[in-house]
Design a protein around this motif. Structure first.
Motif, PDB file in Angstrom:
ATOM      1  N   PRO A  67     -11.039 -95.523  95.876  1.00  0.00           N
ATOM      2  CA  PRO A  67     -11.852 -96.487  96.626  1.00  0.00           C
ATOM      3  C   PRO A  67     -11.304 -96.462  98.257  1.00  0.00           C
ATOM      4  CG  PRO A  67     -10.315 -97.821  95.147  1.00  0.00           C
ATOM      5  CD  PRO A  67     -10.410 -96.386  94.684  1.00  0.00           C
ATOM      6  N   LEU A  68     -11.968 -96.627  98.899  1.00  0.00           N
ATOM      7  CA  LEU A  68     -11.624 -96.568 100.473  1.00  0.00           C
ATOM      8  C   LEU A  68     -12.302 -97.774 101.116  1.00  0.00           C
ATOM      9  CD1 LEU A  68     -11.982 -93.611 102.730  1.00  0.00           C
ATOM     10  CD2 LEU A  68     -12.745 -95.515 103.470  1.00  0.00           C
ATOM     11  N   VAL A  69     -11.122 -98.599 101.759  1.00  0.00           N
ATOM     12  CA  VAL A  69     -11.122 -99.743 102.326  1.00  0.00           C
ATOM     13  C   VAL A  69     -11.173 -99.293 103.960  1.00  0.00           C
ATOM     14  CG1 VAL A  69     -10.284-102.071 103.168  1.00  0.00           C
ATOM     15  CG2 VAL A  69     -10.495-101.212 100.764  1.00  0.00           C
ATOM     16  N   PRO A  70     -12.249 -99.129 104.705  1.00  0.00           N
ATOM     17  CA  PRO A  70     -12.118 -98.689 105.981  1.00  0.00           C
ATOM     18  C   PRO A  70     -11.448 -99.715 107.093  1.00  0.00           C
ATOM     19  CG  PRO A  70     -14.501 -98.573 105.333  1.00  0.00           C
ATOM     20  CD  PRO A  70     -13.515 -99.448 104.489  1.00  0.00           C
ATOM     21  N   GLY A  71     -11.441 -99.550 108.269  1.00  0.00           N
ATOM     22  CA  GLY A  71     -11.032-100.527 109.412  1.00  0.00           C
ATOM     23  C   GLY A  71      -9.770-100.053 110.014  1.00  0.00           C
ATOM     24  N   HIS A  72      -9.699 -99.851 111.383  1.00  0.00           N
ATOM     25  CA  HIS A  72      -8.511 -99.602 111.853  1.00  0.00           C
ATOM     26  C   HIS A  72      -8.556 -99.981 113.409  1.00  0.00           C
ATOM     27  CE1 HIS A  72      -9.844 -95.275 113.208  1.00  0.00           C
ATOM     28  NE2 HIS A  72     -10.606 -96.030 114.039  1.00  0.00           N
ATOM     29  N   GLU A  73      -9.383-101.087 113.739  1.00  0.00           N
ATOM     30  CA  GLU A  73      -9.387-101.821 114.752  1.00  0.00           C
ATOM     31  C   GLU A  73      -9.128-103.374 114.418  1.00  0.00           C
ATOM     32  OE1 GLU A  73     -12.616 -98.903 117.145  1.00  0.00           O
ATOM     33  OE2 GLU A  73     -13.190-100.885 116.407  1.00  0.00           O
ATOM     34  N   ILE A  74      -7.913-103.981 113.946  1.00  0.00           N
ATOM     35  CA  ILE A  74      -7.774-105.036 112.970  1.00  0.00           C
ATOM     36  C   ILE A  74      -6.996-105.922 113.944  1.00  0.00           C
ATOM     37  CG2 ILE A  74      -6.954-105.919 110.756  1.00  0.00           C
ATOM     38  CD1 ILE A  74      -6.630-102.770 110.133  1.00  0.00           C
ATOM     39  N   VAL A  75      -7.685-107.113 114.052  1.00  0.00           N
ATOM     40  CA  VAL A  75      -7.037-108.275 114.765  1.00  0.00           C
ATOM     41  C   VAL A  75      -6.784-109.399 113.878  1.00  0.00           C
ATOM     42  CG1 VAL A  75      -7.252-107.115 117.079  1.00  0.00           C
ATOM     43  CG2 VAL A  75      -9.056-108.794 115.956  1.00  0.00           C
ATOM     44  N   GLY A  97      -3.846-100.746 114.862  1.00  0.00           N
ATOM     45  CA  GLY A  97      -5.080 -99.654 115.167  1.00  0.00           C
ATOM     46  C   GLY A  97      -5.138 -98.835 114.187  1.00  0.00           C
ATOM     47  N   CYS A  98      -4.760 -97.436 114.550  1.00  0.00           N
ATOM     48  CA  CYS A  98      -5.243 -96.211 113.721  1.00  0.00           C
ATOM     49  C   CYS A  98      -3.992 -95.520 112.727  1.00  0.00           C
ATOM     50  CB  CYS A  98      -5.709 -95.013 114.350  1.00  0.00           C
ATOM     51  SG  CYS A  98      -6.979 -95.578 115.773  1.00  0.00           S
ATOM     52  N   MET A  99      -2.950 -96.174 113.067  1.00  0.00           N
ATOM     53  CA  MET A  99      -1.738 -95.556 112.089  1.00  0.00           C
ATOM     54  C   MET A  99      -0.740 -96.645 111.758  1.00  0.00           C
ATOM     55  SD  MET A  99       0.051 -93.560 115.182  1.00  0.00           S
ATOM     56  CE  MET A  99       0.491 -94.354 116.550  1.00  0.00           C
ATOM     57  N   VAL A 100      -0.252 -96.611 110.726  1.00  0.00           N
ATOM     58  CA  VAL A 100       0.897 -97.593 110.305  1.00  0.00           C
ATOM     59  C   VAL A 100       2.033 -96.836 109.794  1.00  0.00           C
ATOM     60  CG1 VAL A 100      -0.875 -99.290 109.457  1.00  0.00           C
ATOM     61  CG2 VAL A 100      -0.248 -97.317 107.760  1.00  0.00           C
ATOM     62  N   GLY A 101       2.323 -95.702 109.931  1.00  0.00           N
ATOM     63  CA  GLY A 101       3.550 -95.105 109.673  1.00  0.00           C
ATOM     64  C   GLY A 101       3.695 -93.760 110.284  1.00  0.00           C
ATOM     65  N   ALA A 102       4.930 -93.104 110.199  1.00  0.00           N
ATOM     66  CA  ALA A 102       5.274 -91.943 111.025  1.00  0.00           C
ATOM     67  C   ALA A 102       6.681 -91.567 110.505  1.00  0.00           C
ATOM     68  CB  ALA A 102       5.201 -91.640 112.298  1.00  0.00           C
ATOM     69  N   CYS A 149       2.384-102.778 115.144  1.00  0.00           N
ATOM     70  CA  CYS A 149       1.656-104.115 115.494  1.00  0.00           C
ATOM     71  C   CYS A 149       1.763-104.254 116.772  1.00  0.00           C
ATOM     72  CB  CYS A 149       2.121-105.138 114.864  1.00  0.00           C
ATOM     73  SG  CYS A 149       2.157-105.267 112.901  1.00  0.00           S
ATOM     74  N   VAL A 150       0.609-104.530 117.446  1.00  0.00           N
ATOM     75  CA  VAL A 150       0.388-104.743 118.938  1.00  0.00           C
ATOM     76  C   VAL A 150       0.197-106.296 119.217  1.00  0.00           C
ATOM     77  CG1 VAL A 150      -1.010-104.349 121.006  1.00  0.00           C
ATOM     78  CG2 VAL A 150      -0.672-102.619 119.136  1.00  0.00           C
ATOM     79  N   GLU A 320       2.501 -96.802 124.255  1.00  0.00           N
ATOM     80  CA  GLU A 320       1.365 -96.741 125.108  1.00  0.00           C
ATOM     81  C   GLU A 320       0.154 -97.566 124.712  1.00  0.00           C
ATOM     82  OE1 GLU A 320      -0.303 -93.030 127.510  1.00  0.00           O
ATOM     83  OE2 GLU A 320      -0.486 -92.839 125.268  1.00  0.00           O
ATOM     84  N   THR A 321      -0.140 -97.904 123.420  1.00  0.00           N
ATOM     85  CA  THR A 321      -1.102 -98.735 122.800  1.00  0.00           C
ATOM     86  C   THR A 321      -0.791-100.236 123.523  1.00  0.00           C
ATOM     87  OG1 THR A 321      -1.545 -97.277 121.120  1.00  0.00           O
ATOM     88  CG2 THR A 321      -2.334 -99.553 120.956  1.00  0.00           C
ATOM     89  N   GLN A 322       0.408-100.536 123.449  1.00  0.00           N
ATOM     90  CA  GLN A 322       0.544-101.728 123.922  1.00  0.00           C
ATOM     91  C   GLN A 322       0.427-101.860 125.058  1.00  0.00           C
ATOM     92  OE1 GLN A 322       1.978-104.962 121.934  1.00  0.00           O
ATOM     93  NE2 GLN A 322       0.900-105.434 123.820  1.00  0.00           N
ATOM     94  N   GLU A 323       0.851-100.865 126.163  1.00  0.00           N
ATOM     95  CA  GLU A 323       0.735-100.828 127.641  1.00  0.00           C
ATOM     96  C   GLU A 323      -0.889-100.808 127.721  1.00  0.00           C
ATOM     97  OE1 GLU A 323       0.536 -96.976 130.454  1.00  0.00           O
ATOM     98  OE2 GLU A 323       2.652 -97.480 129.699  1.00  0.00           O
ATOM     99  N   MET A 324      -1.540-100.254 127.090  1.00  0.00           N
ATOM    100  CA  MET A 324      -3.105-100.068 127.197  1.00  0.00           C
ATOM    101  C   MET A 324      -3.516-101.621 127.075  1.00  0.00           C
ATOM    102  SD  MET A 324      -5.872-100.371 125.172  1.00  0.00           S
ATOM    103  CE  MET A 324      -5.332-100.259 123.813  1.00  0.00           C
ATOM    104  N   ILE A 325      -3.264-102.377 126.050  1.00  0.00           N
ATOM    105  CA  ILE A 325      -3.754-103.679 125.821  1.00  0.00           C
ATOM    106  C   ILE A 325      -3.503-104.609 126.869  1.00  0.00           C
ATOM    107  CG2 ILE A 325      -3.227-105.691 124.229  1.00  0.00           C
ATOM    108  CD1 ILE A 325      -5.281-103.835 123.042  1.00  0.00           C
TER     109      ILE A 325
END
Length: 374
Positions: A67-75, A97-102, A149-150, A320-325
């Motif tokens: 099963p797939l739970v979508p959503g990567h614009e989560i606040v 956003g779009c990623m949770v690990g690396a 997290c942003v 950069e994502t935090q900078e953008m926000i």
């Protein structure tokens, strides 16, 4: 002794998921991990619907897992933090956003480009460090390492700000990286959809002269009067395209449908840059001479000069994502949205497939999800 899945993921969660490539979403009970030392847990209030959610639901790219739970614009609002969390506290407004690990050890991660790490873990439909599948934001609760997290500034609305976690960083990052932020530059934006309308807003905030490039003449009023574009160019009109040759320092191409890029290259000045941020499912034709030479060697490209670049960009790193926000909050940039209840999501997907939205759907998770529990 290794922990069982129940021990690793003891926190009950509820959302909507697809169980097969039909892409139809329905109520789904699952679990999330306990809050780790470096984790932030938050109650999801809104989640944007991205076009990539639709592709993933239908397995258009061939690697979806169900099963797939979508959503990567989560606040939402922080409800719990781990003992080692430094950037957030309970009650803060946050987003994922779009990623949770690396991997956190490669050159990309070391340079704050986790989005280009070979081991990037995406927010849903990926395998997390503990071997379990990640679930996205069409759900009541979310937990993520604080690195992913942003922080949302107080003056940035959560609902209209949520799409910036994907659409916003997708257009902000290439403008910055490719040097297309100097006030007075002439920038083209191809396509006036979920990405394109946000691109116009960021470009104008940087002080750029913006031309929206579209196949639809009917979008001119929207582009100029509502979004503040300086001009509008109908790409199917040969006379308009000819008049605009060699006038642009850069172009952001946000279109995901197959389309010709040679005419766009002709719009660029010498040293101009065409940056692809849409993802067509068929490779474009790229006549190399259009990048290299003057027209005396390349009749296809009219009178356009050469030394041009075609590049690409995929979201952005967390710094950069935090900078953008923060930039968006400072300049009052939000997405144009239609807020919908959770039980409308399948209809929203049908409309999204027809481009029947101006310009992003956002699900009101906080007020409508609970009512859909069986």
């Amino acid at each position: 002794m290794a922990k069982s899945p129940e021990e690793e993921h003891p926190e009950k969660a509820f959302g909507w998921a697809a169980t097969d490539p039909s892409g139809i979403l329905s109520p789904f009970n699952f679990s999330r991990r306990a809050t780790g030392d470096e984790d932030v847990r938050f109650k999801v209030l809104y989640c944007g619907i991205c076009h990539s959610d639709l592709h993933s639901l239908k397995n258009d790219w061939g690697f979806s897992t169900y099963p797939l739970v979508p959503g990567h614009e989560i606040v939402g609002i922080v409800t719990e933090i781990g003992s080692k969390v430094k950037k957030f506290k309970v009650g803060d407004e946050v987003g994922v956003g779009c990623m949770v690990g690396a991997c956190h050890s490669c050159s990309s991660c070391s340079n704050d480009h986790e989005n280009y790490c070979r081991k990037t873990i995406f927010t849903y439909g990926a395998t997390y460090h503990d071997g379990t599948t990640t679930y996205g934001g069409y759900s009541d609760t979310m937990v993520a390492d604080e690195r992913y997290c942003v922080r949302f500034p107080n003056n940035l609305p959560l609902d209209a700000g949520a799409p910036l976690l994907c659409a916003g960083i997708t257009v902000y990052s290439p403008l910055k990286y490719y040097g297309l932020t100097e006030p007075g530059m002439n920038i083209g934006v191809v396509g006036l959809g979920g990405l394109g309308h946000v691109a116009v807003k960021f470009a104008k905030a940087f002080g750029l002269k913006v031309t929206v490039i579209s196949t639809s003449p009917s979008k001119k009023k929207e582009a100029v009067d509502h979004l503040g574009a300086d001009s509008f160019l109908v790409s199917s009109d040969p006379d308009q395209m000819e008049a605009a040759m060699e006038t642009m320092d850069g172009i952001l191409d946000t279109v995901s449908a197959p389309h010709a890029i040679l005419p766009l290259i002709g719009l660029l000045k010498c040293d101009g840059k065409l940056v692809m941020v849409g993802a067509p499912d068929k490779p474009p034709e790229l006549p190399v001479l259009s990048l290299l030479s003057e027209s005396r060697f390349n009749k296809e490209c009219g009178h356009a000069t050469g030394r041009k670049m075609v590049g690409g960009s995929l979201i952005g790193g967390m710094k950069e994502t935090q900078e953008m926000i923060d930039f968006a909050a400072k300049h009052n940039i939000t997405a144009d949205i239609e807020v919908v209840p959770m039980d409308y999501v399948n209809t929203a997907m049908e409309r999204l497939a027809k481009a029947d939205i101006r310009y992003r759907f956002v699900i009101d998770i906080g007020n409508t999800l609970a009512a859909t529990k069986p």
